[in-house]
Design a protein around this motif. Structure first.
Motif, PDB file in Angstrom:
ATOM      1  N   MET A 135      68.993 -18.067  11.982  1.00 37.32           N
ATOM      2  CA  MET A 135      67.993 -17.027  12.212  1.00 37.32           C
ATOM      3  C   MET A 135      68.138 -16.497  13.628  1.00 37.32           C
ATOM      4  N   ALA A 136      67.983 -15.186  13.786  1.00 36.27           N
ATOM      5  CA  ALA A 136      68.026 -14.575  15.112  1.00 36.27           C
ATOM      6  C   ALA A 136      66.946 -13.517  15.208  1.00 36.27           C
ATOM      7  N   ASP A 137      66.611 -13.167  16.441  1.00 37.04           N
ATOM      8  CA  ASP A 137      65.519 -12.232  16.693  1.00 37.04           C
ATOM      9  C   ASP A 137      65.992 -10.791  16.707  1.00 37.04           C
ATOM     10  N   VAL A 138      65.204  -9.935  16.075  1.00 38.53           N
ATOM     11  CA  VAL A 138      65.309  -8.498  16.280  1.00 38.53           C
ATOM     12  C   VAL A 138      64.056  -8.092  17.048  1.00 38.53           C
ATOM     13  N   ILE A 139      64.236  -7.709  18.283  1.00 35.77           N
ATOM     14  CA  ILE A 139      63.107  -7.366  19.147  1.00 35.77           C
ATOM     15  C   ILE A 139      62.780  -5.904  18.858  1.00 35.77           C
ATOM     16  N   VAL A 140      61.776  -5.712  18.020  1.00 38.26           N
ATOM     17  CA  VAL A 140      61.530  -4.408  17.391  1.00 38.26           C
ATOM     18  C   VAL A 140      60.696  -3.487  18.276  1.00 38.26           C
ATOM     19  N   ASN A 141      59.808  -4.038  19.067  1.00 39.59           N
ATOM     20  CA  ASN A 141      58.808  -3.235  19.759  1.00 39.59           C
ATOM     21  C   ASN A 141      59.297  -2.625  21.069  1.00 39.59           C
ATOM     22  N   HIS A 142      60.280  -3.247  21.707  1.00 38.53           N
ATOM     23  CA  HIS A 142      60.603  -2.825  23.065  1.00 38.53           C
ATOM     24  C   HIS A 142      62.044  -3.169  23.432  1.00 38.53           C
ATOM     25  N   VAL A 143      62.505  -2.588  24.516  1.00 36.40           N
ATOM     26  CA  VAL A 143      63.796  -2.932  25.102  1.00 36.40           C
ATOM     27  C   VAL A 143      63.589  -3.161  26.598  1.00 36.40           C
ATOM     28  N   SER A 144      64.614  -3.647  27.240  1.00 39.21           N
ATOM     29  CA  SER A 144      64.531  -3.932  28.666  1.00 39.21           C
ATOM     30  C   SER A 144      64.455  -2.645  29.483  1.00 39.21           C
ATOM     31  N   ALA A 145      63.685  -2.714  30.559  1.00 33.10           N
ATOM     32  CA  ALA A 145      63.654  -1.608  31.509  1.00 33.10           C
ATOM     33  C   ALA A 145      65.015  -1.402  32.162  1.00 33.10           C
ATOM     34  N   LEU A 146      65.887  -2.419  32.054  1.00 34.27           N
ATOM     35  CA  LEU A 146      67.236  -2.322  32.639  1.00 34.27           C
ATOM     36  C   LEU A 146      68.285  -1.948  31.598  1.00 34.27           C
ATOM     37  N   SER A 147      67.850  -1.573  30.398  1.00 37.76           N
ATOM     38  CA  SER A 147      68.815  -1.157  29.382  1.00 37.76           C
ATOM     39  C   SER A 147      69.474   0.150  29.803  1.00 37.76           C
ATOM     40  N   GLU A 148      70.688   0.335  29.328  1.00 37.49           N
ATOM     41  CA  GLU A 148      71.435   1.552  29.645  1.00 37.49           C
ATOM     42  C   GLU A 148      70.636   2.788  29.227  1.00 37.49           C
ATOM     43  N   GLN A 149      69.984   2.692  28.063  1.00 34.65           N
ATOM     44  CA  GLN A 149      69.249   3.840  27.543  1.00 34.65           C
ATOM     45  C   GLN A 149      68.071   4.212  28.448  1.00 34.65           C
ATOM     46  N   PHE A 150      67.268   3.205  28.854  1.00 40.74           N
ATOM     47  CA  PHE A 150      66.094   3.535  29.651  1.00 40.74           C
ATOM     48  C   PHE A 150      66.468   3.917  31.077  1.00 40.74           C
ATOM     49  N   LEU A 151      67.508   3.313  31.615  1.00 39.09           N
ATOM     50  CA  LEU A 151      67.945   3.705  32.961  1.00 39.09           C
ATOM     51  C   LEU A 151      68.341   5.177  32.988  1.00 39.09           C
ATOM     52  N   ASP A 152      68.929   5.657  31.901  1.00 35.60           N
ATOM     53  CA  ASP A 152      69.303   7.066  31.830  1.00 35.60           C
ATOM     54  C   ASP A 152      68.051   7.949  31.808  1.00 35.60           C
ATOM     55  N   VAL A 153      67.017   7.485  31.097  1.00 38.90           N
ATOM     56  CA  VAL A 153      65.755   8.232  31.054  1.00 38.90           C
ATOM     57  C   VAL A 153      65.076   8.206  32.426  1.00 38.90           C
ATOM     58  N   ARG A 154      65.155   7.089  33.124  1.00 40.98           N
ATOM     59  CA  ARG A 154      64.590   7.015  34.480  1.00 40.98           C
ATOM     60  C   ARG A 154      65.217   8.087  35.370  1.00 40.98           C
ATOM     61  N   GLU A 155      66.500   8.257  35.200  1.00 43.05           N
ATOM     62  CA  GLU A 155      67.221   9.191  36.070  1.00 43.05           C
ATOM     63  C   GLU A 155      67.021  10.649  35.650  1.00 43.05           C
ATOM     64  N   ARG A 156      67.082  10.916  34.338  1.00 41.84           N
ATOM     65  CA  ARG A 156      67.152  12.299  33.864  1.00 41.84           C
ATOM     66  C   ARG A 156      65.890  12.782  33.160  1.00 41.84           C
ATOM     67  N   GLY A 157      64.939  11.873  32.907  1.00 44.20           N
ATOM     68  CA  GLY A 157      63.708  12.281  32.247  1.00 44.20           C
ATOM     69  C   GLY A 157      63.963  12.843  30.861  1.00 44.20           C
ATOM     70  N   ASP A 158      63.267  13.925  30.521  1.00 44.74           N
ATOM     71  CA  ASP A 158      63.384  14.505  29.188  1.00 44.74           C
ATOM     72  C   ASP A 158      64.766  15.085  28.914  1.00 44.74           C
ATOM     73  N   ALA A 159      65.587  15.253  29.944  1.00 40.73           N
ATOM     74  CA  ALA A 159      66.946  15.761  29.746  1.00 40.73           C
ATOM     75  C   ALA A 159      67.875  14.687  29.182  1.00 40.73           C
TER      76      ALA A 159
END
Length: 489
Positions: A81-105
């Motif tokens: 058995m392994a976890d699927v973390i459904v609700n959230h991701v890390s603030a250091l994820s590649e995806q969110f870091l890109d949003v931090r930098e570029r916002g809605d763009a």
């Protein structure tokens, strides 16, 4: 290999160093005791702000723990058995870091939730006060996204950014996680914190109709690849019963406090009532990487006016007895004393919650093994571990008191202790005896109880008394019977 046989719950690093070490342990000293293992987050990084539940890359095994091939080897001959973390991701994820930098763009911008995502016309005080959260305060963190100050939705911590499951981007991400796990031999998925995913204006944003739709979508994808799903939800016991009708597996989070109440108050009545009504497609636990759940047995704001399985007075007495039994160490790790203030948990090892009483510890485990469902045994409880105050003081995280890092020498030593040997003996019988594939019956008489499994001529029985923690576990063998374990009888 049985889908209902015992499973171990553990971090790979904290028990065995890495995934390969865990395989060696399960094939070696623990052989025959477990049909499966729930490996707590082993993704990159496994040691972030929330012990792996905030991975920056949920599709990669942390190289310090091994590879996907190591996981495939672990899955040979056993359920993983392994976890699927459904609700959230890390603030250091590649995806969110890109949003931090570029916002809605950023192409990932639709994946993340802000206040305005759910309340585009603004939120009233009543709207915000209604939101259910497992910790005090509101679930938002002020952050700059593309230079603009926004209120980002963070249900748990500012390090864990909630995702918007109404977006294609979120599902592309979650599908990649599910596919990576299933292709590596994982056959059971645990949906972590799924109850918080269905955020909708006009609701408490917990276990909403949208949550059911999201859960079903993941379940369908898992079923298509031959896997089953365990849904992790803490809430009023009636919610757990409702969820159980819709999914493969739910946790029996009510069992730990009910067993602890029985053994500390010499009162079997609440446990007996639960045995009458509980769902049986359940994963049973006594201890986990999180604390001992209280909301699961008490009255809840989630079900106004409905009683719990224990009264508020019984819960207060139970919590105080845990604190007393642990010599006050659980109080240091719980509530305002700890940085991860959870409203519904007491942080303590099972062994300390029972005052390091070997007999009561073993009896608690035997009750779990006889209650219908798939028993999962947490590594610290298996080794009858005490509260790790040194780790708690180093990290300030309450739940770390029950997340000890064992060395190989420590494991070898702990495996020789009587309460550990007794649990392993019972687990090996539970994993192999045919009676446990049959029908379950039970009866109580005062502080005593008998729990019995029967399949044809095969049977297994546990007789116990919670007043003095006496017990006898007896099973059929051929035309006779053998006593597996006994104390005080």
């Amino acid at each position: 290999m049985s889908n209902h046989g015992p499973q171990l719950i553990t971090y790979a690093d904290r028990l065995a160093g890495d995934v390969a070490g865990l395989t060696a342990l399960l094939d070696g000293p623990l052989a025959g005791a477990f049909d499966g293992v729930h490996v707590l987050p082993f993704f990159t990084p496994h040691d972030g702000a929330d012990a792996g539940f905030d991975p920056s890359d949920h599709t990669m095994v942390d190289p310090r723990l091994g590879t996907w091939e190591d996981l495939r080897l672990l899955a040979q001959g056993r359920t993983v058995m392994a976890d699927v973390i459904v609700n959230h991701v890390s603030a250091l994820s590649e995806q969110f870091l890109d949003v931090r930098e570029r916002g809605d763009a950023s192409p990932w911008a639709p994946m993340f939730l802000t206040l305005s995502s759910v309340f585009p016309d603004g939120a009233t005080e009543a709207d915000l006060a209604r939101i259910y959260r497992p910790r005090p305060g509101l679930p938002f963190t002020a952050m700059r996204l593309g230079g603009e100050r926004r209120l980002v939705w963070t249900t748990f911590t500012p390090d864990q950014i909630d995702i918007d499951l109404r977006s294609t981007e979120a599902w592309d991400y979650l599908d990649s996680v599910v596919d990576a796990l299933l292709s590596a031999g994982v056959t059971q998925l645990r949906l972590d914190a799924v109850g918080y995913t269905g955020k909708q204006a006009g609701t408490d944003c917990f276990m909403t109709p949208a949550t059911d739709l999201y859960t079903d979508r993941i379940v369908q994808r898992a079923h298509a690849q031959g896997a089953t799903v365990l849904v992790e939800v803490h809430g009023h016991h009636t919610q757990q019963m409702e969820i159980a009708r819709k999914v493969d597996l739910v946790y029996d989070f009510a069992l730990p406090p009910l067993v602890l109440h029985a053994l500390t108050a010499s009162d079997l009545a609440p446990l007996a009532h639960w045995l009458h009504i509980r769902p049986t497609n359940a994963v049973t636990v006594l201890d986990t990487h999180d604390g001992i759940g209280i909301v699961d047995v008490g009255p809840s704001d989630l079900r106004p006016g409905e009683p719990g399985l224990l009264t508020p007075e019984q819960i207060d007495v139970l919590v105080e007895s845990i604190h007393d039994n642990s010599g006050g160490t659980s109080r240091m790790a719980t509530g305002e004393a700890a940085s991860n203030l959870d409203l519904y948990q007491v942080n303590c090892t099972l062994y300390d919650a029972l005052g390091r009483d070997d007999r009561r510890h073993v009896l608690a485990r035997l009750i779990q093994l006889f209650v219908p469902g798939t028993p999962q045994v947490y590594y610290v409880g298996l080794l009858a571990g005490a509260n790790d105050i040194d780790l708690l003081e180093r990290t300030g995280v309450g739940r770390d008191v029950n997340r000890h890092h064992y060395t190989a020498d420590e494991v070898a030593t702990e495996l020789t202790r009587p309460p550990v040997r007794a649990q392993l003996e019972a687990l090996r019988v539970r994993a192999t005896h045919p009676a446990f594939g049959g029908s379950f019956s039970w009866e109580t008489h005062g502080t005593g109880a008998s729990l019995r499994w029967t399949s044809g001529d095969d049977w297994a029985e546990l007789d116990l008394d919670v007043a003095d923690a006496s017990y006898a576990m007896t099973v059929s063998e051929g035309d006779g019977a053998v006593q597996v374990l006994a104390a005080g009888r």
